[in-house]
Design a protein around this motif. Structure first.
Motif, mmCIF file in Angstrom:
data_model
loop_
_atom_site.group_PDB
_atom_site.id
_atom_site.type_symbol
_atom_site.label_atom_id
_atom_site.label_comp_id
_atom_site.label_asym_id
_atom_site.label_seq_id
_atom_site.Cartn_x
_atom_site.Cartn_y
_atom_site.Cartn_z
ATOM 1 N N LEU A 68 5.072 39.001 58.040
ATOM 2 C CA LEU A 68 6.229 38.116 58.151
ATOM 3 C C LEU A 68 6.832 37.844 56.772
ATOM 4 N N ALA A 69 5.983 37.731 55.754
ATOM 5 C CA ALA A 69 6.493 37.543 54.398
ATOM 6 C C ALA A 69 7.292 38.758 53.943
ATOM 7 N N ARG A 70 6.792 39.955 54.255
ATOM 8 C CA ARG A 70 7.525 41.171 53.873
ATOM 9 C C ARG A 70 8.870 41.235 54.582
ATOM 10 N N ARG A 71 8.909 40.808 55.811
ATOM 11 C CA ARG A 71 10.147 40.899 56.588
ATOM 12 C C ARG A 71 11.187 39.889 56.136
ATOM 13 N N THR A 72 10.738 38.705 55.756
ATOM 14 C CA THR A 72 11.664 37.589 55.519
ATOM 15 C C THR A 72 11.838 37.221 54.058
ATOM 16 N N GLY A 73 10.915 37.666 53.198
ATOM 17 C CA GLY A 73 10.939 37.218 51.820
ATOM 18 C C GLY A 73 10.360 35.837 51.634
ATOM 19 N N ALA A 74 9.769 35.257 52.694
ATOM 20 C CA ALA A 74 9.176 33.928 52.609
ATOM 21 C C ALA A 74 7.911 33.954 51.761
ATOM 22 N N VAL A 75 7.545 32.807 51.213
ATOM 23 C CA VAL A 75 6.315 32.659 50.449
ATOM 24 C C VAL A 75 5.175 32.354 51.422
ATOM 25 N N CYS A 76 4.098 33.121 51.329
ATOM 26 C CA CYS A 76 2.932 32.899 52.185
ATOM 27 C C CYS A 76 1.908 32.097 51.392
ATOM 28 N N CYS A 77 1.559 30.912 51.900
ATOM 29 C CA CYS A 77 0.709 29.974 51.182
ATOM 30 C C CYS A 77 -0.699 29.954 51.759
ATOM 31 N N HIS A 78 -1.704 30.007 50.858
ATOM 32 C CA HIS A 78 -3.109 30.004 51.250
ATOM 33 C C HIS A 78 -3.874 28.959 50.450
ATOM 34 N N GLY A 79 -5.049 28.579 50.985
ATOM 35 C CA GLY A 79 -5.963 27.756 50.223
ATOM 36 C C GLY A 79 -6.457 28.494 48.985
ATOM 37 N N ARG A 80 -6.750 27.742 47.928
ATOM 38 C CA ARG A 80 -7.037 28.352 46.626
ATOM 39 C C ARG A 80 -8.468 28.828 46.460
ATOM 40 N N GLN A 81 -9.326 28.633 47.465
ATOM 41 C CA GLN A 81 -10.736 28.972 47.296
ATOM 42 C C GLN A 81 -11.074 30.417 47.657
ATOM 43 N N LEU A 82 -10.071 31.210 48.029
ATOM 44 C CA LEU A 82 -10.283 32.632 48.285
ATOM 45 C C LEU A 82 -9.222 33.436 47.536
ATOM 46 N N PRO A 83 -9.587 34.599 47.011
ATOM 47 C CA PRO A 83 -8.637 35.414 46.242
ATOM 48 C C PRO A 83 -7.788 36.306 47.152
ATOM 49 N N PHE A 84 -6.864 35.712 47.904
ATOM 50 C CA PHE A 84 -5.998 36.511 48.762
ATOM 51 C C PHE A 84 -5.205 37.502 47.916
ATOM 52 N N ALA A 85 -4.984 38.677 48.476
ATOM 53 C CA ALA A 85 -4.293 39.740 47.742
ATOM 54 C C ALA A 85 -2.779 39.622 47.844
ATOM 55 N N PHE A 86 -2.280 38.604 48.490
ATOM 56 C CA PHE A 86 -0.834 38.421 48.657
ATOM 57 C C PHE A 86 -0.545 36.931 48.740
ATOM 58 N N GLY A 87 0.718 36.581 48.598
ATOM 59 C CA GLY A 87 1.116 35.183 48.723
ATOM 60 C C GLY A 87 0.740 34.369 47.499
ATOM 61 N N GLN A 88 0.705 33.037 47.683
ATOM 62 C CA GLN A 88 0.372 32.158 46.567
ATOM 63 C C GLN A 88 -0.635 31.105 47.004
ATOM 64 N N ALA A 89 -1.482 30.705 46.070
ATOM 65 C CA ALA A 89 -2.472 29.673 46.338
ATOM 66 C C ALA A 89 -1.815 28.307 46.272
ATOM 67 N N VAL A 90 -2.215 27.417 47.172
ATOM 68 C CA VAL A 90 -1.744 26.039 47.158
ATOM 69 C C VAL A 90 -2.946 25.115 47.065
ATOM 70 N N GLN A 91 -2.686 23.863 46.723
ATOM 71 C CA GLN A 91 -3.771 22.913 46.559
ATOM 72 C C GLN A 91 -3.345 21.542 47.071
ATOM 73 N N GLU A 92 -4.295 20.642 47.085
ATOM 74 C CA GLU A 92 -4.098 19.284 47.571
ATOM 75 C C GLU A 92 -2.844 18.665 46.955
ATOM 76 N N GLY A 93 -1.969 18.171 47.853
ATOM 77 C CA GLY A 93 -0.796 17.443 47.393
ATOM 78 C C GLY A 93 0.447 18.271 47.191
ATOM 79 N N ASP A 94 0.352 19.597 47.223
ATOM 80 C CA ASP A 94 1.563 20.418 47.100
ATOM 81 C C ASP A 94 2.520 20.082 48.243
ATOM 82 N N ARG A 95 3.820 20.012 47.911
ATOM 83 C CA ARG A 95 4.828 19.585 48.894
ATOM 84 C C ARG A 95 5.960 20.601 48.969
ATOM 85 N N PHE A 96 6.517 20.755 50.171
ATOM 86 C CA PHE A 96 7.586 21.709 50.413
ATOM 87 C C PHE A 96 8.612 21.057 51.344
#
Length: 463
Positions: A68-96
């Motif tokens: 879905l990120a590739r199709r839309t250009g959206a940012v894919c957000c994940h928890g920071r405790q795993l090294p995902f190979a795509f998207g960006q890590a987020v943490q407590e308190g991040d707001r969108f």
């Protein structure tokens, strides 16, 4: 445009994803692999998808976040405790921001270490709305009627159980009783033990009614979670790989298996194709292709991942085309891209081509009870789950959980008939097909199984 929160359900896996938005922007939570539906919903609401939130690296379903990120250009957000190979890590308190809606990240480990939840706030409601959560997407942390399983990290059971307790009590419950709960799964999911049939709830209702949250203290909660018994189908490891790397092939539409003749189907089977019969237990019992697996369509997602492999073709036996379409959708969401064909004309075409077929006899509960009372020499194979056995077994039953059956086939006696038994006969037919494939038998299915026993008042024993 008005604010919206829309659930997207995936039958079979009991997975629920969500799309929400306002002011021309939309966010998606835990998207499934066939992800065009989210773009369609966003477009209908005059919005573009700007962010995707994956609450954790899913084990039971192939995520659509990377696609879905590739199709839309959206940012894919994940928890920071795993090294995902795509998207960006987020943490407590991040707001969108999404118009007047604001999404706030909460780190809620326990089910997995990188698990997050996403709380929603409505700034159009003034200062109170900006500080009072209206909803929270809880992933696999808090379910309706249950909490997430915490058994994925051998040797760390106490740590994960403690984590999920603290995530719920320190992060989710403080959001307030008014907060609507949107979990990632509903009843039937393998990610919890006792999920409610109801898909709507609030923090306040779960605080008062969720049976796990009624345990007297933290230690009782931890002991309860550590004592739970869950199973891990072999396909989970493939989902973990795909979802960490974002490497699942991105297909623009669901695959469409080709209708093939009985001769072609037979040739493919002889070359190693896995034959999956998704008809009813009664239809399979009447006649089926030798060596086929039987997974009634409503049982397909729950159990096929224990037995099917990713490296061989899958051919379907169906009664009608709609069954093939639904089966392909379920299998695709589990990473099975190798469904190549279905038997055109169904079993009648197989029969009229002159190919050998097999049958599976059925036995009524009355006959089963008569055999037990007469102490006849046969194996009554109960393939229900441990929690079901705790409510009673038929006298002399051999309990083996269905997901464990294939690796325990050698423990079954080979010098007597086997009667397969479950809650209704639908899991029992899966077990029977495994036994037939292994040439163990004679085999039969108790249609109705425990449900029929309850209706007729069968005598039960403690497990």
């Amino acid at each position: 445009m008005s604010m919206f929160i829309i659930p997207v359900r995936s039958p079979g896996l009991a997975h629920i994803s969500y799309i929400f938005g306002h002011g021309g922007k939309a966010g998606v939570v835990d998207p499934r692999r066939d992800c065009q539906i989210y773009q369609d919903i966003a477009r209908a609401h005059g919005a573009v998808i700007t962010h995707i939130f994956e609450t954790h690296r899913n084990e039971d379903i192939c995520s659509g976040g990377a696609a879905l990120a590739r199709r839309t250009g959206a940012v894919c957000c994940h928890g920071r405790q795993l090294p995902f190979a795509f998207g960006q890590a987020v943490q407590e308190g991040d707001r969108f921001r999404f118009g007047s809606l604001e999404a706030k990240v909460l780190e809620t480990p326990g089910h997995t270490f990188e698990s997050i939840s996403v709380a929603l706030y409505d700034h159009s409601a003034g200062a109170a709305g900006a500080s009072t959560a209206v909803a929270v997407f809880t992933g696999d942390c808090l379910f309706i009627g249950d909490v997430g399983r915490t058994d994925f990290f051998p040797g760390q059971e106490r740590e994960t159980a403690t984590n999920i307790y603290e995530s719920i009590h320190n992060k989710l419950l403080p959001l307030g009783d008014q907060t609507i709960v949107y979990p990632a799964h509903g009843a039937g999911s393998v990610c919890g033990a006792s999920l409610s049939e109801r898909e709507f709830s609030t923090i306040g209702h779960e605080r008062r009614c969720n049976t796990v949250l009624q345990l007297p203290d933290k230690e009782a909660f931890i002991q309860f979670k550590m004592a739970e018994i869950h199973h891990k189908p072999q396909y989970f490891s493939k989902m973990e790989e795909y979802n960490l790397l974002g490497s699942a092939p991105d297909l623009p539409t669901l695959p469409q298996p080709a209708p093939v003749s009985a001769k072609t189907f037979m040739d493919k089977k002889s070359a190693g194709m896995q034959v999956v019969d998704i008809r009813s237990p009664e239809a399979f019992g009447g006649a089926h292709v030798p060596g086929s697996y039987c997974f009634p369509l409503d049982m397909l997602s729950a159990y096929c991942g224990y037995f099917l492999t990713f490296d061989k073709e899958i051919g379907l036996v169906i009664d009608e085309l709609a069954q093939a379409d639904e089966a392909v959708a379920q299998l695709y969401r589990m990473g099975y891209d190798n469904v190549t064909c279905f038997l055109s004309g169904g079993l009648p075409a197989w029969e009229t081509a002159g190919f050998t077929y097999e049958s599976l006899p059925s036995v009524h509960v009355d006959e089963l009870v008569r055999r037990i009372d007469a102490n006849e020499d046969f194996t009554l194979l109960d393939v229900r789950a441990e929690g079901e056995w705790a409510n009673g077994l038929l006298p002399g039953a051999t309990p083996i959980y269905l997901g464990d059956l294939e690796r325990k086939l050698t423990t079954l006696p080979t010098d007597r008939p086997v009667t397969c038994f479950c809650g209704s006969g639908r899991r029992a037919v899966i077990a029977a097909s495994l036994l037939l494939r292994a040439h163990i038998g004679p085999v039969e299915n108790c249609l109705g199984s425990m449900a029929a026993c309850m209706a007729l008042g069968c005598r039960l024993e403690n497990a």
